[in-house]
Design a protein around this motif. Sequence first.
Motif, PDB file in Angstrom:
ATOM      1  N   ASP A 169     -14.147  -5.807  -2.059  1.00  0.00           N
ATOM      2  CA  ASP A 169     -13.382  -5.389  -3.241  1.00  0.00           C
ATOM      3  C   ASP A 169     -11.885  -5.636  -3.092  1.00  0.00           C
ATOM      4  O   ASP A 169     -11.166  -5.692  -4.092  1.00  0.00           O
ATOM      5  CB  ASP A 169     -13.618  -3.895  -3.522  1.00  0.00           C
ATOM      6  CG  ASP A 169     -15.034  -3.607  -3.985  1.00  0.00           C
ATOM      7  OD1 ASP A 169     -15.744  -4.576  -4.337  1.00  0.00           O
ATOM      8  OD2 ASP A 169     -15.429  -2.431  -3.986  1.00  0.00           O
ATOM      9  N   ASP A 170     -11.403  -5.757  -1.865  1.00  0.00           N
ATOM     10  CA  ASP A 170      -9.966  -5.947  -1.634  1.00  0.00           C
ATOM     11  C   ASP A 170      -9.549  -7.416  -1.605  1.00  0.00           C
ATOM     12  O   ASP A 170      -8.351  -7.725  -1.529  1.00  0.00           O
ATOM     13  CB  ASP A 170      -9.552  -5.314  -0.286  1.00  0.00           C
ATOM     14  CG  ASP A 170      -9.372  -3.814  -0.385  1.00  0.00           C
ATOM     15  OD1 ASP A 170      -9.507  -3.272  -1.500  1.00  0.00           O
ATOM     16  OD2 ASP A 170      -9.098  -3.180   0.649  1.00  0.00           O
ATOM     17  N   LEU A 171     -10.517  -8.337  -1.659  1.00  0.00           N
ATOM     18  CA  LEU A 171     -10.202  -9.748  -1.426  1.00  0.00           C
ATOM     19  C   LEU A 171      -9.233 -10.308  -2.464  1.00  0.00           C
ATOM     20  O   LEU A 171      -8.301 -11.048  -2.120  1.00  0.00           O
ATOM     21  CB  LEU A 171     -11.477 -10.583  -1.407  1.00  0.00           C
ATOM     22  CG  LEU A 171     -12.189 -10.666  -0.054  1.00  0.00           C
ATOM     23  CD1 LEU A 171     -13.471 -11.464  -0.194  1.00  0.00           C
ATOM     24  CD2 LEU A 171     -11.285 -11.301   0.993  1.00  0.00           C
ATOM     25  N   ALA A 172      -9.442  -9.980  -3.733  1.00  0.00           N
ATOM     26  CA  ALA A 172      -8.570 -10.540  -4.773  1.00  0.00           C
ATOM     27  C   ALA A 172      -7.133 -10.086  -4.555  1.00  0.00           C
ATOM     28  O   ALA A 172      -6.195 -10.890  -4.591  1.00  0.00           O
ATOM     29  CB  ALA A 172      -9.073 -10.144  -6.153  1.00  0.00           C
ATOM     30  N   ASP A 173      -6.951  -8.777  -4.330  1.00  0.00           N
ATOM     31  CA  ASP A 173      -5.601  -8.267  -4.077  1.00  0.00           C
ATOM     32  C   ASP A 173      -5.020  -8.870  -2.801  1.00  0.00           C
ATOM     33  O   ASP A 173      -3.849  -9.259  -2.755  1.00  0.00           O
ATOM     34  CB  ASP A 173      -5.629  -6.740  -3.943  1.00  0.00           C
ATOM     35  CG  ASP A 173      -5.839  -6.045  -5.277  1.00  0.00           C
ATOM     36  OD1 ASP A 173      -5.579  -6.666  -6.326  1.00  0.00           O
ATOM     37  OD2 ASP A 173      -6.258  -4.874  -5.259  1.00  0.00           O
ATOM     38  N   GLY A 203       7.793 -10.456  -3.205  1.00  0.00           N
ATOM     39  CA  GLY A 203       7.273 -10.470  -1.854  1.00  0.00           C
ATOM     40  C   GLY A 203       7.421  -9.133  -1.170  1.00  0.00           C
ATOM     41  O   GLY A 203       6.518  -8.669  -0.462  1.00  0.00           O
ATOM     42  N   GLU A 204       8.553  -8.472  -1.381  1.00  0.00           N
ATOM     43  CA  GLU A 204       8.752  -7.147  -0.809  1.00  0.00           C
ATOM     44  C   GLU A 204       7.798  -6.147  -1.434  1.00  0.00           C
ATOM     45  O   GLU A 204       7.236  -5.285  -0.740  1.00  0.00           O
ATOM     46  CB  GLU A 204      10.204  -6.719  -1.020  1.00  0.00           C
ATOM     47  CG  GLU A 204      11.216  -7.601  -0.292  1.00  0.00           C
ATOM     48  CD  GLU A 204      12.652  -7.213  -0.606  1.00  0.00           C
ATOM     49  OE1 GLU A 204      12.854  -6.185  -1.283  1.00  0.00           O
ATOM     50  OE2 GLU A 204      13.567  -7.936  -0.179  1.00  0.00           O
ATOM     51  N   ALA A 205       7.587  -6.258  -2.742  1.00  0.00           N
ATOM     52  CA  ALA A 205       6.651  -5.361  -3.415  1.00  0.00           C
ATOM     53  C   ALA A 205       5.225  -5.587  -2.925  1.00  0.00           C
ATOM     54  O   ALA A 205       4.450  -4.634  -2.740  1.00  0.00           O
ATOM     55  CB  ALA A 205       6.734  -5.563  -4.929  1.00  0.00           C
ATOM     56  N   ALA A 206       4.876  -6.860  -2.690  1.00  0.00           N
ATOM     57  CA  ALA A 206       3.535  -7.169  -2.198  1.00  0.00           C
ATOM     58  C   ALA A 206       3.321  -6.603  -0.805  1.00  0.00           C
ATOM     59  O   ALA A 206       2.249  -6.060  -0.493  1.00  0.00           O
ATOM     60  CB  ALA A 206       3.314  -8.683  -2.198  1.00  0.00           C
ATOM     61  N   MET A 207       4.341  -6.721   0.067  1.00  0.00           N
ATOM     62  CA  MET A 207       4.215  -6.165   1.410  1.00  0.00           C
ATOM     63  C   MET A 207       4.028  -4.661   1.355  1.00  0.00           C
ATOM     64  O   MET A 207       3.213  -4.087   2.092  1.00  0.00           O
ATOM     65  CB  MET A 207       5.447  -6.523   2.236  1.00  0.00           C
ATOM     66  CG  MET A 207       5.398  -6.000   3.671  1.00  0.00           C
ATOM     67  SD  MET A 207       4.060  -6.726   4.664  1.00  0.00           S
ATOM     68  CE  MET A 207       4.803  -8.295   5.117  1.00  0.00           C
ATOM     69  N   SER A 208       4.761  -3.999   0.463  1.00  0.00           N
ATOM     70  CA  SER A 208       4.630  -2.543   0.326  1.00  0.00           C
ATOM     71  C   SER A 208       3.233  -2.169  -0.156  1.00  0.00           C
ATOM     72  O   SER A 208       2.591  -1.257   0.382  1.00  0.00           O
ATOM     73  CB  SER A 208       5.691  -2.025  -0.645  1.00  0.00           C
ATOM     74  OG  SER A 208       5.542  -0.644  -0.841  1.00  0.00           O
ATOM     75  N   ALA A 209       2.733  -2.876  -1.179  1.00  0.00           N
ATOM     76  CA  ALA A 209       1.405  -2.581  -1.703  1.00  0.00           C
ATOM     77  C   ALA A 209       0.325  -2.858  -0.664  1.00  0.00           C
ATOM     78  O   ALA A 209      -0.639  -2.087  -0.512  1.00  0.00           O
ATOM     79  CB  ALA A 209       1.153  -3.404  -2.967  1.00  0.00           C
TER      80      ALA A 209
END
Length: 392
Positions: free
Chosen positions: A151-155, A177-183
């Motif tokens: 279930d996490d693969l897409a994210d 990119g910073e937001a993606a690292m945080s998520a």
Amino acid sequence: MTAPAYDPRDPGILADPYPAYRALREHDPVHPVPGARLWFLTRHRDCLTVLCDPRFSARQGQRLRQRRTALPTSMLNTDPPDHTRLRRAAAPAFRPGALREHERWLAPLVGAWVLRVREAALAGRETDLAADFARPLAVRVLAGFLGLPEDDLADFGGWADAVAGNLDPFADPARDGEAAMSAMCDRFADHLFARSTTPRPDAFTVLARGHLEGLLAPAEAMATAGLLVVGGVEPLGDMVTNAVAAMLAEPGRWRDLADAGGPPARRAAEELLRIDPPIQFTARTAGEDLVIGGRSIRRGDGVVPLLGAANRDGAKFTDPDRLDLGRRVNPHLSFGAGPHSCLGAPLVRLFARLLIAAVRGCPAEPRPGGAGPTRRTGAVPRGYASLPLRWS
């Protein structure tokens, strides 16, 4: 002769750095950057010396990065004793027993994806090796290694794309990119917490155990997981595309690799890792005055071993620009060397050997596609944004 100029950001060098490496090795192998306390090394022996000498600091070397955001503390930017502690906490994930467990799912995964390429070949379809095969397969390999659920693969694939810029010393990751690292780290925190009570044969469990044993602070466990993604997904895909591109450049090499009686998979894998590695250089800072290759390096000077140049040093490799899949002596530096050598090297080597095993006996041979290849513009990792192939 005037010493040749070298700038790793130059578009011509990004496209093909090897002629510049050769010129530096021949005329100025320990190359100073005018107006800066910075040196580029191109000979294998000099690069190996710096990588193995504790007087050169990896932590201080990270200050050469041209970026406004600081990297979290990890194995990438620490020296002993912190580096030793962080590495010891993550090392069990890469031990032979752990990799044998991963091979149970990794071998059929690789086989299934290679079968997709074979089906495209039989149907006469053009394939983009980077976008359609190498990159999505690398996402699945790292997700499985960490222990992410389906279930996490897409994210995860989106996060891995966004955070990849952290590896490039000249790129300053955008806000997304910073937001993606945080998520990504928020999701990883959930999995790490779950593994502390319900262990599984995956890297999250190893990091959770490291935290429980007092080797890793929570932030360090998260940073280590993030480093596995940043240093794993894109370079793993690039290893595949760079290897295939290298074989396309030398007719007959694909047939040598795919032939059932071809060179041993282990030798072929090492040679494909040597010829065009995704990680072309690393950085250190001298901790005291010393001499490298006859040049005086002062304390505080930045030193950049050019790993791609060392891998083609004729003093160390016979016919170094030739792709020799049966090469017997191959002390390449694609994974670095010394205390900071790439911890993930055993996983990369396993993946490479499984890929070679999966293509053995494949009757189709790749040819360059109609659109032509497109290199990514970043300096690290070195790879392809697109590598279209057609099949004979």
